[in-house]
Each structure stands twice: as structure tokens, then as C-alpha cells.
Write an enzyme that holds these catalytic residues in place. Structure first.
Site, PDB file in Angstrom:
ATOM      1  N   ASN A 125      39.432  42.982  38.678  1.00  0.00           N
ATOM      2  CA  ASN A 125      40.602  43.295  37.893  1.00  0.00           C
ATOM      3  C   ASN A 125      41.376  42.122  38.937  1.00  0.00           C
ATOM      4  OD1 ASN A 125      41.220  44.557  39.588  1.00  0.00           O
ATOM      5  ND2 ASN A 125      41.933  46.313  38.548  1.00  0.00           N
ATOM      6  N   TYR A 144      40.912  50.720  51.772  1.00  0.00           N
ATOM      7  CA  TYR A 144      41.831  51.488  50.432  1.00  0.00           C
ATOM      8  C   TYR A 144      40.845  52.548  50.890  1.00  0.00           C
ATOM      9  CZ  TYR A 144      41.823  47.294  47.085  1.00  0.00           C
ATOM     10  OH  TYR A 144      42.055  46.598  46.317  1.00  0.00           O
ATOM     11  N   LYS A 163      41.026  39.120  44.355  1.00  0.00           N
ATOM     12  CA  LYS A 163      40.329  39.410  44.452  1.00  0.00           C
ATOM     13  C   LYS A 163      38.763  38.204  44.854  1.00  0.00           C
ATOM     14  CE  LYS A 163      41.704  44.596  43.181  1.00  0.00           C
ATOM     15  NZ  LYS A 163      41.639  45.690  43.368  1.00  0.00           N
TER      16      LYS A 163
HETATM   17  P1  RTP Z   1      45.014  47.407  43.388  1.00  0.00           P
HETATM   18  O1  RTP Z   1      45.478  48.532  44.081  1.00  0.00           O
HETATM   19  O2  RTP Z   1      43.223  46.883  43.408  1.00  0.00           O
HETATM   20  O3  RTP Z   1      46.218  46.634  43.477  1.00  0.00           O
HETATM   21  O4  RTP Z   1      45.404  48.393  42.197  1.00  0.00           O
HETATM   22  P2  RTP Z   1      46.213  49.827  41.496  1.00  0.00           P
HETATM   23  O5  RTP Z   1      47.055  50.083  42.243  1.00  0.00           O
HETATM   24  O6  RTP Z   1      46.537  48.842  40.243  1.00  0.00           O
HETATM   25  O7  RTP Z   1      44.914  50.635  41.148  1.00  0.00           O
HETATM   26  P3  RTP Z   1      44.862  51.363  42.643  1.00  0.00           P
HETATM   27  O8  RTP Z   1      44.963  52.681  41.483  1.00  0.00           O
HETATM   28  O9  RTP Z   1      45.311  51.320  43.653  1.00  0.00           O
HETATM   29  O10 RTP Z   1      43.107  51.046  42.692  1.00  0.00           O
HETATM   30  C1  RTP Z   1      42.399  50.844  43.521  1.00  0.00           C
HETATM   31  C2  RTP Z   1      41.449  49.931  42.468  1.00  0.00           C
HETATM   32  O11 RTP Z   1      40.613  50.818  42.009  1.00  0.00           O
HETATM   33  C3  RTP Z   1      39.372  50.404  40.749  1.00  0.00           C
HETATM   34  N1  RTP Z   1      40.156  51.241  40.499  1.00  0.00           N
HETATM   35  N2  RTP Z   1      38.205  51.687  39.372  1.00  0.00           N
HETATM   36  N3  RTP Z   1      36.577  52.664  37.490  1.00  0.00           N
HETATM   37  C4  RTP Z   1      37.973  53.103  37.831  1.00  0.00           C
HETATM   38  O12 RTP Z   1      38.321  54.099  37.272  1.00  0.00           O
HETATM   39  C5  RTP Z   1      39.178  52.832  38.988  1.00  0.00           C
HETATM   40  N4  RTP Z   1      40.613  52.672  38.868  1.00  0.00           N
HETATM   41  C6  RTP Z   1      40.688  51.911  39.790  1.00  0.00           C
HETATM   42  C7  RTP Z   1      40.246  48.844  40.687  1.00  0.00           C
HETATM   43  O13 RTP Z   1      39.736  47.610  40.792  1.00  0.00           O
HETATM   44  C8  RTP Z   1      41.766  49.129  40.964  1.00  0.00           C
HETATM   45  O14 RTP Z   1      42.574  47.531  41.164  1.00  0.00           O
END
Ligand code: RTP
Ligand code: MG
Length: 141
Positions: free
Chosen positions: A113, A50, A10
Site C-alpha cells: 500500500n 512494526y 514502501k
Molecule cells: P501504516 O502503519 O503502514 O502507515 O498503515 P496504517 O496505519 O494505515 O495501517 P496499520 O493498521 O498501522 O497497519 C500497518 C500495515 O499493515 C498492513 N495491514 N494489513 N491484511 C490486513 O488486514 C492488514 N491490515 C493492515 C498494511 O500494509 C498496513 O499499512
């Protein structure tokens, strides 16, 4: 099972100049890079990528962040690549990420992140197609 997964370094991690350090972790874990491209995402690109999160409260912040600078996008191939990459990444919130994971070492916040990784075979296929398509990969066997 040999799998492929989509990884994104990122904008925060690209700005920190740690692409090589992150690639080194992939390679040490036995994952091979079979496609890679640096891109500045447009707003439409980030919203499309997304789309599954579009009803979530963090959607706008996430899109803004993902277009704030270039990202490095790669396809990783290897045994259990999807889970292996998620293990290397660590928890979404770096505060919860295990020591030695990419997010523990390079991420600043749940928004900034450091990395993205596909979370399942179906999403991996869609995400790989989104950036590369089958003909854009160089399988390493
Ligand atoms: P990614 O898709 O980026 O690999 O991350 P992840 O699966 O660990 O998390 P996901 O639930 O798919 O969420 C996508 C991205 O959105 C941001 N996020 N912000 N503020 C919040 O509560 C929140 N929750 C998620 C994070 O940057 C996450 O990587
Ligand atoms: Mg996710």
C-alpha cells in the site's frame, strides 16, 4: 502546531519509481523533508519497527513485504504534519482510499500500500528515533 512525522515509501512504490511524485505531494502540501534515507530493512529491523502489530494475523506478511526491497524513509515537518500526511496517504486499503490520495494512485493492495505514516505524536517520536534520532534531523524552520 509544527509537528514532525515519519514517512516510509514502501518497497512497491520504490519499485514503481514514484519517489519523486510522492515527494512532490508532500511539498505541495507544505510539508518539508528534514531527514531522508534509503534503506534495505533487515527482518529484525522490520519486526522491531512494526512491534505493535506482532500479535496481528497480518504481521508475517507485513514483515516479508517490508523487506522485499529498499524503502525510502523520511521525516516530514510542518503544521499538523501527522494528520496532513495521513490525509495525503489515504485509507490503509487502497480500495477505500479517496481519489487523489497516494494510496488511491499508487497502491495495489492492503499489503502493498505504497506508504507508511506515523499515526500520533507518541508513535511519531518513537518512529523518528528508530531511524534517525534528534541529531539526524535538519530542521528547516
Ligand atoms: P501504516 O502503519 O503502514 O502507515 O498503515 P496504517 O496505519 O494505515 O495501517 P496499520 O493498521 O498501522 O497497519 C500497518 C500495515 O499493515 C498492513 N495491514 N494489513 N491484511 C490486513 O488486514 C492488514 N491490515 C493492515 C498494511 O500494509 C498496513 O499499512
Ligand atoms: Mg499504522
Amino acid at each position: 502546531m509544527t509537528e514532525r512525522t515519519l514517512s516510509i515509501i514502501k518497497p512497491d512504490a520504490v519499485a514503481k519509481n514514484v519517489i519523486g511524485e510522492i515527494y512532490s505531494r508532500f511539498e505541495k502540501a507544505g510539508l518539508q523533508i528534514v531527514a531522508a534515507r534509503m534503506v534495505q530493512l533487515s527482518r529484525a529491523d522490520a519486526e522491531g519497527f512494526y512491534a505493535v502489530h506482532k500479535e496481528r494475523p497480518f504481521f508475517n506478511d507485513l514483515v516479508e513485504f517490508m523487506i522485499s526491497g529498499p524503502v525510502m524513509v523520511q521525516v516530514l515537518e510542518g503544521e499538523g504534519a501527522i494528520a496532513k500526511n495521513r490525509d495525503l496517504m489515504g485509507a490503509t486499503n487502497p480500495k477505500d482510499a479517496a481519489p487523489g490520495t497516494i494510496r488511491a494512485d499508487f497502491a495495489d493492495s492492503i499489503d502493498a500500500n505504497a506508504v507508511h505514516g506515523s499515526d500520533a505524536p507518541e508513535t511519531a517520536k518513537v518512529e523518528i528515533d528508530y531511524f534517525f534520532g534528534e541529531s539526524g534531523l535538519c530542521p528547516r524552520g
